[in-house]
Design a protein around this motif. Structure first.
Motif, PDB file in Angstrom:
ATOM      1  N   LEU A 183      51.061  -1.211 -21.509  1.00  0.00           N
ATOM      2  CA  LEU A 183      50.918  -0.899 -22.921  1.00  0.00           C
ATOM      3  C   LEU A 183      49.476  -0.546 -23.269  1.00  0.00           C
ATOM      4  N   ALA A 184      48.523  -1.327 -22.742  1.00  0.00           N
ATOM      5  CA  ALA A 184      47.116  -1.059 -23.039  1.00  0.00           C
ATOM      6  C   ALA A 184      46.696   0.309 -22.514  1.00  0.00           C
ATOM      7  N   ALA A 185      47.085   0.577 -21.241  1.00  0.00           N
ATOM      8  CA  ALA A 185      46.717   1.867 -20.646  1.00  0.00           C
ATOM      9  C   ALA A 185      47.404   3.013 -21.370  1.00  0.00           C
ATOM     10  N   ALA A 186      48.689   2.806 -21.700  1.00  0.00           N
ATOM     11  CA  ALA A 186      49.439   3.876 -22.350  1.00  0.00           C
ATOM     12  C   ALA A 186      48.897   4.153 -23.749  1.00  0.00           C
ATOM     13  N   THR A 187      48.500   3.109 -24.469  1.00  0.00           N
ATOM     14  CA  THR A 187      47.966   3.301 -25.817  1.00  0.00           C
ATOM     15  C   THR A 187      46.675   4.103 -25.779  1.00  0.00           C
ATOM     16  N   ASP A 188      45.763   3.709 -24.886  1.00  0.00           N
ATOM     17  CA  ASP A 188      44.498   4.443 -24.764  1.00  0.00           C
ATOM     18  C   ASP A 188      44.744   5.897 -24.378  1.00  0.00           C
ATOM     19  N   GLU A 189      45.620   6.070 -23.401  1.00  0.00           N
ATOM     20  CA  GLU A 189      45.885   7.425 -22.920  1.00  0.00           C
ATOM     21  C   GLU A 189      46.592   8.254 -23.988  1.00  0.00           C
ATOM     22  N   TYR A 190      47.492   7.598 -24.720  1.00  0.00           N
ATOM     23  CA  TYR A 190      48.222   8.319 -25.753  1.00  0.00           C
ATOM     24  C   TYR A 190      47.270   8.824 -26.836  1.00  0.00           C
ATOM     25  N   MET A 191      46.330   7.986 -27.239  1.00  0.00           N
ATOM     26  CA  MET A 191      45.386   8.416 -28.259  1.00  0.00           C
ATOM     27  C   MET A 191      44.563   9.602 -27.782  1.00  0.00           C
ATOM     28  N   SER A 192      44.167   9.547 -26.503  1.00  0.00           N
ATOM     29  CA  SER A 192      43.388  10.656 -25.948  1.00  0.00           C
ATOM     30  C   SER A 192      44.217  11.927 -25.850  1.00  0.00           C
ATOM     31  N   LEU A 193      45.447  11.791 -25.302  1.00  0.00           N
ATOM     32  CA  LEU A 193      46.296  12.965 -25.118  1.00  0.00           C
ATOM     33  C   LEU A 193      46.761  13.536 -26.452  1.00  0.00           C
ATOM     34  N   ALA A 194      47.108  12.648 -27.396  1.00  0.00           N
ATOM     35  CA  ALA A 194      47.542  13.125 -28.702  1.00  0.00           C
ATOM     36  C   ALA A 194      46.435  13.920 -29.376  1.00  0.00           C
ATOM     37  N   GLY A 195      45.224  13.397 -29.280  1.00  0.00           N
ATOM     38  CA  GLY A 195      44.109  14.128 -29.846  1.00  0.00           C
ATOM     39  C   GLY A 195      43.945  15.498 -29.220  1.00  0.00           C
ATOM     40  N   HIS A 196      44.091  15.547 -27.905  1.00  0.00           N
ATOM     41  CA  HIS A 196      43.938  16.827 -27.194  1.00  0.00           C
ATOM     42  C   HIS A 196      45.044  17.801 -27.583  1.00  0.00           C
ATOM     43  N   GLU A 197      46.308  17.325 -27.556  1.00  0.00           N
ATOM     44  CA  GLU A 197      47.434  18.211 -27.840  1.00  0.00           C
ATOM     45  C   GLU A 197      47.441  18.683 -29.285  1.00  0.00           C
ATOM     46  N   LEU A 198      46.936  17.876 -30.198  1.00  0.00           N
ATOM     47  CA  LEU A 198      46.878  18.294 -31.594  1.00  0.00           C
ATOM     48  C   LEU A 198      45.674  19.183 -31.868  1.00  0.00           C
ATOM     49  N   ARG A 199      44.544  18.843 -31.238  1.00  0.00           N
ATOM     50  CA  ARG A 199      43.332  19.629 -31.492  1.00  0.00           C
ATOM     51  C   ARG A 199      43.443  21.049 -30.947  1.00  0.00           C
ATOM     52  N   THR A 200      44.154  21.204 -29.815  1.00  0.00           N
ATOM     53  CA  THR A 200      44.220  22.531 -29.195  1.00  0.00           C
ATOM     54  C   THR A 200      44.843  23.565 -30.134  1.00  0.00           C
ATOM     55  N   PRO A 201      46.068  23.352 -30.664  1.00  0.00           N
ATOM     56  CA  PRO A 201      46.598  24.361 -31.595  1.00  0.00           C
ATOM     57  C   PRO A 201      45.826  24.419 -32.910  1.00  0.00           C
ATOM     58  N   LEU A 202      45.322  23.243 -33.381  1.00  0.00           N
ATOM     59  CA  LEU A 202      44.557  23.272 -34.621  1.00  0.00           C
ATOM     60  C   LEU A 202      43.283  24.091 -34.466  1.00  0.00           C
ATOM     61  N   THR A 203      42.655  24.010 -33.289  1.00  0.00           N
ATOM     62  CA  THR A 203      41.456  24.808 -33.037  1.00  0.00           C
ATOM     63  C   THR A 203      41.779  26.297 -33.096  1.00  0.00           C
ATOM     64  N   SER A 204      42.897  26.663 -32.436  1.00  0.00           N
ATOM     65  CA  SER A 204      43.287  28.077 -32.457  1.00  0.00           C
ATOM     66  C   SER A 204      43.596  28.535 -33.874  1.00  0.00           C
ATOM     67  N   ILE A 205      44.354  27.708 -34.615  1.00  0.00           N
ATOM     68  CA  ILE A 205      44.702  28.086 -35.988  1.00  0.00           C
ATOM     69  C   ILE A 205      43.443  28.219 -36.845  1.00  0.00           C
ATOM     70  N   GLY A 206      42.575  27.214 -36.782  1.00  0.00           N
ATOM     71  CA  GLY A 206      41.381  27.226 -37.619  1.00  0.00           C
ATOM     72  C   GLY A 206      40.444  28.371 -37.292  1.00  0.00           C
ATOM     73  N   SER A 207      40.208  28.608 -35.997  1.00  0.00           N
ATOM     74  CA  SER A 207      39.260  29.660 -35.616  1.00  0.00           C
ATOM     75  C   SER A 207      39.794  31.043 -35.965  1.00  0.00           C
ATOM     76  N   TYR A 208      41.103  31.264 -35.762  1.00  0.00           N
ATOM     77  CA  TYR A 208      41.649  32.587 -36.070  1.00  0.00           C
ATOM     78  C   TYR A 208      41.743  32.800 -37.574  1.00  0.00           C
ATOM     79  N   ILE A 209      41.968  31.769 -38.356  1.00  0.00           N
ATOM     80  CA  ILE A 209      41.921  31.904 -39.813  1.00  0.00           C
ATOM     81  C   ILE A 209      40.510  32.280 -40.252  1.00  0.00           C
ATOM     82  N   ASP A 210      39.507  31.683 -39.600  1.00  0.00           N
ATOM     83  CA  ASP A 210      38.116  32.052 -39.902  1.00  0.00           C
ATOM     84  C   ASP A 210      37.883  33.531 -39.622  1.00  0.00           C
TER      85      ASP A 210
END
Length: 646
Positions: A421-448
């Motif tokens: 649980l401890a390892a999965a929680t840490d990893e999930y926070m890291s992976l979730a951030g990565h998977e969410l930031r990637t499309p958000l970065t593309s959306i934000g930069s192309y809107i700019d």
């Protein structure tokens, strides 16, 4: 009439013992301590000394030792009375006493004991009947053999303890009947038996031996043996006396078992193989050839073997791989939730598998439930070559050890879940951030980029920019939907349907409708007719995801193999690909949310990292298991096991 010296510091006890001696027709003189009693022995030369163990100035044991050390007094027999030490205590026998009387005693019991000892020292007429009567009065077993190896006499105590016949039997036959062996249970050659040693002219003192009674129970004795010589000094026979110390022997054995178990737990209770080492500790100290630990498999609701001990050189037991509730010794222990004793496997009402009875020569066995909290989660079974009658002390010990095994099992499980649980929680926070930031970065930069485009720019020139925004917003929406679906399933907010699902048809449809690409084909090697209780849509989701993953990770023109088989009331669904495989260090992580293997990330294979996590949750909600095995050169197999009954 004989003279008896009584050494006793308790005046009430003095009067009782003295009166018993007088009623037996003998004289008695009394001393209140051991030192005075020793003076009386020197002055009066009594026929018998009766001494309390716990006295001031000189104890009864010290008095006995002093009498033995004086050559002129050494032949004086001493009977010790004790409420301080147990009758089987080694220090009593080491003192050289001819007998021990335990406190508290009754007058009839004391009378019978002293009558026997006084009769043994009285002048005996040359009559075999008189000798037999004397020997039958004592509780110590006595047996004698002639130089031709034939039994000359055996007293009542020995006959009753070991079931020996009347005189005339051969020494070798008697030894084989009672299975004479050393105190540690190892074989003892006939030439080293105490009576054999005495026939060679040697004395034997305080030898510890094991022997079997007529029912197969193990008894423990301390044995003395002496040669018998005629007037010319020629050895004509040998006599052996055996004192039963079985109770003390069992107590020491149980203590050794407890200590051995504690040593295992003190080393590393969380290490792999702890359960096997615990069973070995029990089997080695108790002399049990086989022990098995069975735990409940929550998927199949059957007992499965998880740990075992087998003595070196013993053949394997022909046991099934699992038991249902009420089947065999383990299954009945699980069903009853209580300790089961099987003193004799041939006459027990406990149903033992016939193939086990036919293949073994073991005398008895038993089973003790393993608990976690208030529920039974398994059973420990054992078998023994000797008869094992119900013993409250042993039952208490086994119950305590089984409780320890249950605690260790649950502790290991909790530790594993906590680390995961401890390892999965840490990893999930890291992976979730990565998977969410990637499309958000593309959306934000192309809107700019779109925002910085001149207002008079034709739409056709910025269409590609809008398509990138649209594609990434779709990716983000799908990712969020899957995360919400997964979270709702795990929290129980989305209930599963429960109906009879034709798993054969479901898997067959998934195979037929699989979207193949790059020449990859999907074949069903085996589809047994199986129905399971569950949610049809969710189980189809699992089948599609696993087959889709196998296609996605297979090389061009490869074959994906699907199978569905029935095994012990369990549906086993397996999907195998011929892909590059998954490194061993990553295999346990693949069922976590958003985790994607190195091969998937580096080869550009699309995916969200949620497919296997969703499969795991759905399978576990169906009380099943999902596992992955993979080799980097031969591909990957994912196996789902589902119970066929609710």
């Amino acid at each position: 009439m004989a003279l008896v010296v009584l050494a006793e510091d308790n005046e009430d006890h003095q009067r009782v013992v003295a009166e018993v001696v007088r009623r037996l027709g003998h004289d008695v003189v009394v001393a209140s301590d051991g030192a005075r009693a020793l003076d009386l022995v020197r002055e009066r030369r009594p026929a018998l000394v009766v001494a309390d163990v716990d006295m001031p100035w000189m104890s009864g044991i010290e008095l006995c030792a002093a009498i033995r050390e004086a050559p002129e007094l050494a032949a004086t027999p001493v009977v010790l009375i004790t409420g301080f030490l147990l009758p089987g205590d080694p220090s009593l026998a080491a003192a050289g006493a001819v007998g021990v009387v335990a406190k508290p005693f009754s007058v009839p019991a004391l009378t019978e004991s002293l009558r026997g000892y006084l009769a043994a020292i009285a002048p005996v007429p040359h009559s075999r009947a008189m000798l037999d009567a004397v020997l039958d009065c004592v509780d110590t077993g006595v047996i004698a053999f002639g130089t031709d190896g034939r039994m000359l006499l055996v007293n009542r105590a020995m006959r009753e303890a070991l079931g020996l016949s009347e005189p005339g039997a051969r020494l070798s036959a008697v030894g084989a009947q009672v299975r004479v062996r050393k105190g540690d249970g190892t074989p003892l050659p006939e030439e080293r038996w105490p009576v054999t040693v005495a026939l060679r002219g040697e004395n034997v003192d305080q030898a510890t031996l094991l022997a079997d009674d007529p029912h197969g129970r193990v008894l423990c004795f301390t044995v003395n043996a002496r040669p018998v010589r005629d007037e010319d000094g020629t050895i004509v026979a040998a006599v052996s006396a055996a004192h039963d110390i079985t109770a003390g022997h069992r107590t020491r054995q149980y203590e050794e078992c407890k200590d051995a178990v504690l040593r295992v737990l003190a080393t590393d209770p969380d290490a792999p193989g702890t359960a096997d080492r615990l069973l070995t500790a029990i089997g080695t100290t108790m002399g049990w050839a086989y022990l098995r630990l069975w735990l409940v498999d929550e998927v199949t609701d059957r007992l499965r073997l998880v740990a075992a001990h087998t003595d070196a050189g013993e053949p394997p037991l022909p046991l099934p791989s699992s038991f249902v509730r009420g089947q065999g010794l383990a299954g009945q222990c699980w069903e009853r939730g209580e300790l089961i004793w099987v003193p004799d496997v041939d006459s027990s009402d406990v149903r033992i598998p016939p193939q086990v009875l036919a293949a073994t020569k073991y005398r008895s066995g038993g089973a003790v439930p393993v608990r976690s909290g208030g529920r039974v989660i398994g059973a420990v079974t054992f078998v023994s070559r000797s008869r094992q009658d119900p013993d409250p002390a042993l039952g208490l010990l086994l119950t305590a050890i089984a409780a320890v095994i249950g605690v260790v099992h649950e502790h290991q499980r909790a530790e594993g879940l906590s680390r995961h649980l401890a390892a999965a929680t840490d990893e999930y926070m890291s992976l979730a951030g990565h998977e969410l930031r990637t499309p958000l970065t593309s959306i934000g930069s192309y809107i700019d980029l779109i925002a910085e485009t001149p207002d008079d720019t034709p739409f056709g020139e910025v269409r590609d920019l809008f398509e990138v925004v649209h594609r990434n917003s779709d990716r983000l929406r799908i990712l969020v939907d899957k995360l919400l679906d997964l979270a709702s399933l795990e929290s129980g907010h989305i209930p599963l349907a429960c109906e009879a699902v034709d798993l054969t048809a479901l898997v067959g449809d998934s195979v037929k409708e699989a979207a193949t690409a790059r020449g990859v084909t999907v074949t069903a090697s085996r589809l047994d007719q199986i129905t399971v209780p569950g949610d049809h849509a969710r189980l189809r989701q699992v089948a599609d995801a696993l087959i889709g993953n196998a296609i996605k990770f297979s090389p061009p023109d490869a074959v994906v193999t699907v199978s569905l088989a029935e095994n012990a009331e369990t549906a086993v669904f397996a999907v195998t690909d011929c892909g590059a495989g998954i490194p061993a260090v990553e295999q346990t992580k693949l069922f976590r949310r958003l985790y994607r293997g190195v091969n998937a990330r580096h080869t550009g294979i699309p995916g969200s990292g949620l497919g296997l996590a969703l499969c795991r949750v759905v399978v576990e909600l169906h009380r099943g298991t999902i596992a992955l095995t993979s080799h980097e050169s031969t591909g990957t197999t994912v196996t789902v096991r589902l119970p066929q009954k609710v």
